[in-house]
Motif scaffolding. Sequence first.
Motif, PDB file in Angstrom:
ATOM      1  N   LEU A 192      11.408  36.858  -3.512  1.00 30.21           N
ATOM      2  CA  LEU A 192      10.423  36.958  -4.587  1.00 30.21           C
ATOM      3  C   LEU A 192       9.880  35.570  -4.863  1.00 30.21           C
ATOM      4  CD1 LEU A 192      12.266  39.244  -7.201  1.00 30.21           C
ATOM      5  CD2 LEU A 192      10.880  39.941  -5.233  1.00 30.21           C
ATOM      6  N   ALA A 193       8.564  35.418  -4.866  1.00 29.69           N
ATOM      7  CA  ALA A 193       7.949  34.141  -5.235  1.00 29.69           C
ATOM      8  C   ALA A 193       7.225  34.351  -6.559  1.00 29.69           C
ATOM      9  CB  ALA A 193       6.993  33.665  -4.149  1.00 29.69           C
ATOM     10  N   MET A 194       7.773  33.739  -7.615  1.00 29.81           N
ATOM     11  CA  MET A 194       7.302  34.031  -8.971  1.00 29.81           C
ATOM     12  C   MET A 194       6.840  32.757  -9.667  1.00 29.81           C
ATOM     13  SD  MET A 194      10.869  35.924 -10.010  1.00 29.81           S
ATOM     14  CE  MET A 194      10.191  37.045 -11.213  1.00 29.81           C
ATOM     15  N   THR A 195       5.878  32.920 -10.577  1.00 23.36           N
ATOM     16  CA  THR A 195       5.326  31.767 -11.286  1.00 23.36           C
ATOM     17  C   THR A 195       5.333  32.038 -12.785  1.00 23.36           C
ATOM     18  OG1 THR A 195       3.460  30.224 -11.258  1.00 23.36           O
ATOM     19  CG2 THR A 195       2.920  32.554 -11.196  1.00 23.36           C
ATOM     20  N   GLU A 196       5.152  30.971 -13.603  1.00 23.53           N
ATOM     21  CA  GLU A 196       5.291  31.165 -15.053  1.00 23.53           C
ATOM     22  C   GLU A 196       4.124  31.920 -15.683  1.00 23.53           C
ATOM     23  OE1 GLU A 196       5.027  28.096 -13.645  1.00 23.53           O
ATOM     24  OE2 GLU A 196       3.963  26.665 -14.924  1.00 23.53           O
ATOM     25  N   PHE A 197       2.935  31.755 -15.144  1.00 22.99           N
ATOM     26  CA  PHE A 197       1.790  32.540 -15.623  1.00 22.99           C
ATOM     27  C   PHE A 197       0.656  32.406 -14.616  1.00 22.99           C
ATOM     28  CE2 PHE A 197       1.773  28.648 -18.553  1.00 22.99           C
ATOM     29  CZ  PHE A 197       0.913  27.887 -17.770  1.00 22.99           C
ATOM     30  N   GLY A 198      -0.346  33.293 -14.746  1.00 23.55           N
ATOM     31  CA  GLY A 198      -1.541  33.156 -13.927  1.00 23.55           C
ATOM     32  C   GLY A 198      -2.520  32.225 -14.609  1.00 23.55           C
ATOM     33  N   ARG A 199      -3.723  32.175 -14.088  1.00 21.39           N
ATOM     34  CA  ARG A 199      -4.691  31.217 -14.625  1.00 21.39           C
ATOM     35  C   ARG A 199      -5.947  31.942 -15.107  1.00 21.39           C
ATOM     36  NH1 ARG A 199      -2.456  26.413 -13.360  1.00 21.39           N
ATOM     37  NH2 ARG A 199      -4.314  25.260 -13.970  1.00 21.39           N
TER      38      ARG A 199
ATOM     39  N   LEU B 124      16.964  26.214 -14.059  1.00 22.94           N
ATOM     40  CA  LEU B 124      17.509  27.052 -15.133  1.00 22.94           C
ATOM     41  C   LEU B 124      17.891  28.444 -14.631  1.00 22.94           C
ATOM     42  CD1 LEU B 124      17.993  27.625 -18.176  1.00 22.94           C
ATOM     43  CD2 LEU B 124      15.586  28.255 -18.342  1.00 22.94           C
ATOM     44  N   ILE B 125      17.118  29.006 -13.714  1.00 17.37           N
ATOM     45  CA  ILE B 125      17.328  30.386 -13.264  1.00 17.37           C
ATOM     46  C   ILE B 125      18.749  30.600 -12.740  1.00 17.37           C
ATOM     47  CG2 ILE B 125      16.502  30.021 -10.885  1.00 17.37           C
ATOM     48  CD1 ILE B 125      14.986  32.676 -11.157  1.00 17.37           C
ATOM     49  N   LEU B 126      19.394  29.532 -12.233  1.00 17.58           N
ATOM     50  CA  LEU B 126      20.740  29.688 -11.676  1.00 17.58           C
ATOM     51  C   LEU B 126      21.834  29.068 -12.543  1.00 17.58           C
ATOM     52  CD1 LEU B 126      20.431  29.411  -7.798  1.00 17.58           C
ATOM     53  CD2 LEU B 126      21.739  31.106  -9.070  1.00 17.58           C
ATOM     54  N   THR B 127      21.464  28.497 -13.674  1.00 22.08           N
ATOM     55  CA  THR B 127      22.511  27.899 -14.499  1.00 22.08           C
ATOM     56  C   THR B 127      23.128  28.951 -15.412  1.00 22.08           C
ATOM     57  OG1 THR B 127      20.925  27.246 -16.182  1.00 22.08           O
ATOM     58  CG2 THR B 127      21.443  25.621 -14.519  1.00 22.08           C
TER      59      THR B 127
ATOM     60  N   ARG C 126      19.620  30.162 -23.030  1.00 22.64           N
ATOM     61  CA  ARG C 126      20.609  29.391 -22.295  1.00 22.64           C
ATOM     62  C   ARG C 126      21.022  30.167 -21.052  1.00 22.64           C
ATOM     63  NH1 ARG C 126      21.259  25.233 -25.061  1.00 22.64           N
ATOM     64  NH2 ARG C 126      23.009  24.256 -24.063  1.00 22.64           N
ATOM     65  N   GLY C 127      20.796  29.550 -19.925  1.00 24.54           N
ATOM     66  CA  GLY C 127      21.194  30.193 -18.683  1.00 24.54           C
ATOM     67  C   GLY C 127      20.109  31.093 -18.120  1.00 24.54           C
ATOM     68  N   GLY C 128      20.191  31.312 -16.803  1.00 23.18           N
ATOM     69  CA  GLY C 128      19.146  32.060 -16.112  1.00 23.18           C
ATOM     70  C   GLY C 128      19.617  33.420 -15.627  1.00 23.18           C
ATOM     71  N   TRP C 129      18.653  34.266 -15.289  1.00 20.94           N
ATOM     72  CA  TRP C 129      18.996  35.656 -14.929  1.00 20.94           C
ATOM     73  C   TRP C 129      19.691  35.756 -13.579  1.00 20.94           C
ATOM     74  CZ3 TRP C 129      16.337  37.680 -10.684  1.00 20.94           C
ATOM     75  CH2 TRP C 129      15.081  37.146 -10.376  1.00 20.94           C
ATOM     76  N   LEU C 130      19.404  34.855 -12.665  1.00 24.80           N
ATOM     77  CA  LEU C 130      20.101  34.935 -11.375  1.00 24.80           C
ATOM     78  C   LEU C 130      21.578  34.606 -11.534  1.00 24.80           C
ATOM     79  CD1 LEU C 130      18.039  33.373  -8.432  1.00 24.80           C
ATOM     80  CD2 LEU C 130      18.798  35.734  -8.717  1.00 24.80           C
ATOM     81  N   ASN C 131      21.877  33.799 -12.561  1.00 23.54           N
ATOM     82  CA  ASN C 131      23.280  33.494 -12.819  1.00 23.54           C
ATOM     83  C   ASN C 131      23.970  34.676 -13.502  1.00 23.54           C
ATOM     84  OD1 ASN C 131      25.642  32.436 -14.459  1.00 23.54           O
ATOM     85  ND2 ASN C 131      25.172  30.647 -13.207  1.00 23.54           N
ATOM     86  N   ARG C 132      23.307  35.239 -14.524  1.00 23.42           N
ATOM     87  CA  ARG C 132      23.929  36.382 -15.224  1.00 23.42           C
ATOM     88  C   ARG C 132      24.185  37.538 -14.271  1.00 23.42           C
ATOM     89  NH1 ARG C 132      20.182  34.973 -19.163  1.00 23.42           N
ATOM     90  NH2 ARG C 132      18.798  36.692 -18.618  1.00 23.42           N
ATOM     91  N   MET C 133      23.281  37.692 -13.309  1.00 21.26           N
ATOM     92  CA  MET C 133      23.420  38.767 -12.342  1.00 21.26           C
ATOM     93  C   MET C 133      24.721  38.677 -11.549  1.00 21.26           C
ATOM     94  SD  MET C 133      22.867  38.741  -8.894  1.00 21.26           S
ATOM     95  CE  MET C 133      21.399  38.307  -8.016  1.00 21.26           C
TER      96      MET C 133
ATOM     97  N   ASP D 138      10.637  28.378 -18.678  1.00 24.13           N
ATOM     98  CA  ASP D 138      11.930  28.689 -19.277  1.00 24.13           C
ATOM     99  C   ASP D 138      12.099  30.198 -19.423  1.00 24.13           C
ATOM    100  OD1 ASP D 138      12.618  26.080 -19.402  1.00 24.13           O
ATOM    101  OD2 ASP D 138      12.433  25.857 -21.574  1.00 24.13           O
ATOM    102  N   MET D 139      11.037  30.859 -19.857  1.00 27.30           N
ATOM    103  CA  MET D 139      11.157  32.304 -20.060  1.00 27.30           C
ATOM    104  C   MET D 139      11.268  33.043 -18.732  1.00 27.30           C
ATOM    105  SD  MET D 139       9.174  34.638 -22.782  1.00 27.30           S
ATOM    106  CE  MET D 139       9.788  33.592 -24.077  1.00 27.30           C
ATOM    107  N   LEU D 140      10.517  32.610 -17.739  1.00 30.79           N
ATOM    108  CA  LEU D 140      10.601  33.221 -16.406  1.00 30.79           C
ATOM    109  C   LEU D 140      12.027  33.117 -15.871  1.00 30.79           C
ATOM    110  CD1 LEU D 140       9.089  34.267 -13.772  1.00 30.79           C
ATOM    111  CD2 LEU D 140       8.970  31.864 -13.108  1.00 30.79           C
ATOM    112  N   GLU D 141      12.636  31.979 -16.061  1.00 30.14           N
ATOM    113  CA  GLU D 141      13.956  31.739 -15.484  1.00 30.14           C
ATOM    114  C   GLU D 141      15.082  32.329 -16.342  1.00 30.14           C
ATOM    115  OE1 GLU D 141      14.303  27.789 -13.412  1.00 30.14           O
ATOM    116  OE2 GLU D 141      12.513  27.451 -14.607  1.00 30.14           O
TER     117      GLU D 141
END
Lengths: 405, 451
Positions: free
Chosen positions: A306-313, A163-166, A135-142, A119-122
């Motif tokens: 960009l290929a992004m993930t929520e966290f590393g391991r 979520l990133i596009l909503t 609420r809503g994603g950064w690709l949408n706000r952009m 959720d935070m990544l998106e």
Amino acid sequence: MHRRDILKGVTALGCSLAAHPLTTTMTFASVPGDARFVVIVLRGGMDGLGVLHPMNDPNLARMRPVLLRENAGDPLTDGFALHSALDPLRTLWAAGELAFAPAVSTPYRGQRSHFDGQDMLEAGTGMDVAPDALRGGWLNRMLSGLPGAESETAFAIGHEVPLILTGQNAISSWSPETRLDLTPQARLLLEHIYAGDPVFHAAASNAIDLAESLGVSTQIDSLGEQQMMMGEALEDTRSAAGPAKLAEFAANRLREETRIASFSLTGWDTHRNQLGGLRTALDRLGQAILTLRDGLGPVWEKTTVLAMTEFGRTVAENGNRGTDHGTGGTMLMAGGALRGGKLYGTWPGVAEADLLERRDLQPTDDVRRFAAWALRGSFGFDRAFLEQTVFPGVDLGEDPNLLRV
Amino acid sequence: MSAQLAARYGYGLSPQFDPPAGAAGWIDLLGAADPGLAFPGPDREAAIDAMTAFLEAIRLERRNNNAATRRARRNASRASLRFVFDGVRTALIRAAHVPAPLHDRLTEFWQDHFTVEVTPVRLRAWVPLMTANAIRPHVAGRFADMLKAVVTHPAMLLYLDQATAVGPNSPVGQRTGRGLNENLAREVLELHTLGVDGPYTQDDVRQLAELFTGLHADHSGFRFRPNMAEPGYETVLGVRYGAGPRARFSDIDAVLDDLARHPATALHIARKLAVHFISDQPDPRLIADLAHSFRDSDGDLNVVTAVLIDHPLGQDSFGAKAKRPMDYILSGVRALAPPADRLTALSNTDLRNLFDRPMQAMGQTYRRAPGPDGWPEATEAWITPQGLAARIGWAMAAPVAFRRDLPDPREFVTTALGPLASEATKLAARAAETRWEGIGLVLSAPEFNRR
């Protein structure tokens, strides 16, 4: 009442229906700029150290005795080795069209939850924003910063709308195998029954528009035909979620009016027997990127992926030849617009004292900062818009010069 | 009101049965025997035999890969897949032929709360067994009992990697060098009990992962193996467990009891129930009342579910939720009411075309949620252009495969929707040129897709 009379009734309703017609005229206004921007969300927490690791690091060798021995990988650059499943991308690296930011994260800290992490990544926000407010994603706000953006400017591909596009701005979403085949009569009656429900009305209008513009609707006139069309779509359902189909669909859209596309790849949550799981997931990622390149043709030159993930391991392997949820991880970047063939950011090291909470790779950079600079390079956004609207609270810092432009 | 309650707590209306009268009618069902058991679930012994045979076939193929071993492995795979398809057949039959399928709706809710997947294929036959044996018997019972049944079920132990986790200082750990895996412990705290906002830390995750060692499962079932368990005590949320010289299963039992009755768990479950059954944005007072009843009853789901069904704050939000694809298809089948023997006779290929692939196209691949947090709840997540197109496609083309003698759409709109039918939908049912299209329009209507 006879059916024909009822139909006339429906047609007579046309006046009031015109206020909310089921089809909106799709306009192909000139879209802002030429740049193409693709975000692949890697769900499950990609093991950055499994993708790219420092060679001859005694700390890593001690913490990953099995994982490192079984998948050493060949050298890539600066003392780092690349997982062999990504070897097909080495030609991109050589052409300067592939790069990594090997120690980045979102601002997410604490519970190491996939779901809050994604959720935070998106959302593109920080820990100061309450989860409920995401609420809503950064690709949408952009999209608010792109004058002339239409619903086809941004495309979510797959069965889910991520979520990133909503958000507030209109986008398109479709799954590669989906079709919508109706008789003219059914279409007319559907308009009528959806008129009173805004959510269904919007989804149905978009579906009809998209199916037409994508050429995946036929006007049918029998049950047999209806069943045949459904059968055809269902036949393709299995492969539709595959990386090649998603990327091919994205490339086809991006060669037309679409400028921004996003889809997700899963399979990264490698708690157990990571050697097999990570290889499969990376194969799929590599396939997606090469399919994009091949499908985009000349447009690849203008593309940033960009290929992004929520966290590393966790840096250490766990008891099952896997890794558990961590913090710092890798972002993969690709595209002809990229200044690639290099690693971005600072490597923190994996000595015990360097780790976050003695278990995770210490992130040295905010993944949003790189995403923001890539957006700036692609679409020319000003700093304030990126720091306040797209990624509220992010500090853009110094320009890493990600793109060739 | 009866039609609304039937859509919310069952699979909508049926031409065969009158819905229970009012909230009291549904609440009475909670105390009664589960009527779905008239249609039996999976046979545990047969499922275990099939999985054992499948694993053996995989082993033989590995040792000697030839046409015969490959064929044997494929056949064994198909035999184990039968249990997944049988689960679908039973779900369809119960949706159509149980007078008021409350237990089925509740089972789906809790199944989603305790998500497992039918992948990898070797554990898929465990999934219907978990639904039938660990979840369904407890949907109107104690939450703690369901939690324990699930956390010790092979499907969950294998899905979240606990089955192979080992205490590093246990005899097995010392001998093999294997160690901990945090996956199950984290999800029990984050998803199954306290919730992600609950009062736990990374250290609690770690300690619970240590305490869980010894929970083991293989193809024959669950076993507690003390020689895999980490020696010494663990501290979870400030409480010490396992201080004795030898690891005991009763310590795991104790921590699950404590987690089940934690106030954060009450709040988390209350919120999930309200969001799933009532509204994507439920009234906080409803959540508070549910949490209160959960705490007061020590997690008695009979009591909590009754409060949910009867709550006045739930009465004005009918239609606020979109049915998820599973709920939608089962509602469609209930309204169509094909004879039970027709549903029993559906081949695996039929089910692929009428259920499996349509579910995937609508966005909810059967028993393959994208992660252990299950499926999304929000209406917007399901009523997307691609998701709605898939529903319309199913509504138009699938019903005739369930019953060749499709009902008259003008009657169907009443049997399927009763007082919920809008004037527009009634008109569409009358105006359609063919039966199949009339049925398809009714099943596509917003009021059929909402609850």
